[in-house]
Design a protein around this motif. Structure first.
Motif, PDB file in Angstrom:
ATOM      1  N   THR A  22      41.461  26.814  50.572  1.00 43.10           N
ATOM      2  CA  THR A  22      41.830  28.175  50.175  1.00 43.10           C
ATOM      3  C   THR A  22      43.280  28.272  49.721  1.00 43.10           C
ATOM      4  O   THR A  22      43.677  29.297  49.178  1.00 43.10           O
ATOM      5  N   LYS A  23      44.054  27.218  49.913  1.00 45.44           N
ATOM      6  CA  LYS A  23      45.452  27.210  49.482  1.00 45.44           C
ATOM      7  C   LYS A  23      45.629  26.620  48.086  1.00 45.44           C
ATOM      8  O   LYS A  23      46.732  26.605  47.563  1.00 45.44           O
ATOM      9  N   ARG A  28      41.931  29.797  44.155  1.00 49.06           N
ATOM     10  CA  ARG A  28      42.412  31.147  43.831  1.00 49.06           C
ATOM     11  C   ARG A  28      41.912  31.595  42.460  1.00 49.06           C
ATOM     12  O   ARG A  28      41.524  32.748  42.274  1.00 49.06           O
ATOM     13  N   GLU A  29      41.883  30.689  41.485  1.00 57.18           N
ATOM     14  CA  GLU A  29      41.374  31.022  40.147  1.00 57.18           C
ATOM     15  C   GLU A  29      39.888  31.360  40.207  1.00 57.18           C
ATOM     16  O   GLU A  29      39.437  32.312  39.560  1.00 57.18           O
ATOM     17  N   ALA A  30      39.130  30.582  40.980  1.00 57.32           N
ATOM     18  CA  ALA A  30      37.695  30.838  41.104  1.00 57.32           C
ATOM     19  C   ALA A  30      37.433  32.192  41.748  1.00 57.32           C
ATOM     20  O   ALA A  30      36.562  32.946  41.299  1.00 57.32           O
ATOM     21  N   LYS A  35      36.016  38.015  41.368  1.00 60.20           N
ATOM     22  CA  LYS A  35      36.497  39.392  41.523  1.00 60.20           C
ATOM     23  C   LYS A  35      36.405  40.166  40.216  1.00 60.20           C
ATOM     24  O   LYS A  35      36.088  41.353  40.194  1.00 60.20           O
ATOM     25  N   ASN A  36      36.679  39.494  39.081  1.00 59.42           N
ATOM     26  CA  ASN A  36      36.712  40.160  37.780  1.00 59.42           C
ATOM     27  C   ASN A  36      35.420  39.994  36.984  1.00 59.42           C
ATOM     28  O   ASN A  36      35.383  40.300  35.786  1.00 59.42           O
TER      29      ASN A  36
END
Length: 56
Positions: A22-23, A28-30, A35-36
């Motif tokens: 998760t770091k 984070r991009e995935a 999310k979008n």
């Protein structure tokens, strides 16, 4: 010293840190893609190929 060896260093093993996915930037991009709404799902591999226009 051994013949042909100029120097030898011995390092003690360091404690390996736990890997936290998760770091990572990729994670984070995935999550940003999810999310979008930039994620495509398919019912099966055959369905994916069909929607991509690939005949197998």
């Amino acid at each position: 010293m051994l013949v042909g060896v100029t120097s030898v260093k011995v390092h003690k093993a360091t404690k390996k840190k736990d890997y936290d996915i998760t770091k990572t930037a990729g994670y984070r991009e995935a999550m940003d893609d999810v999310k979008n709404g930039r994620v495509t799902t398919y019912d099966s591999v055959d369905d994916m190929f069909k929607k991509l226009g690939i005949n197998i």
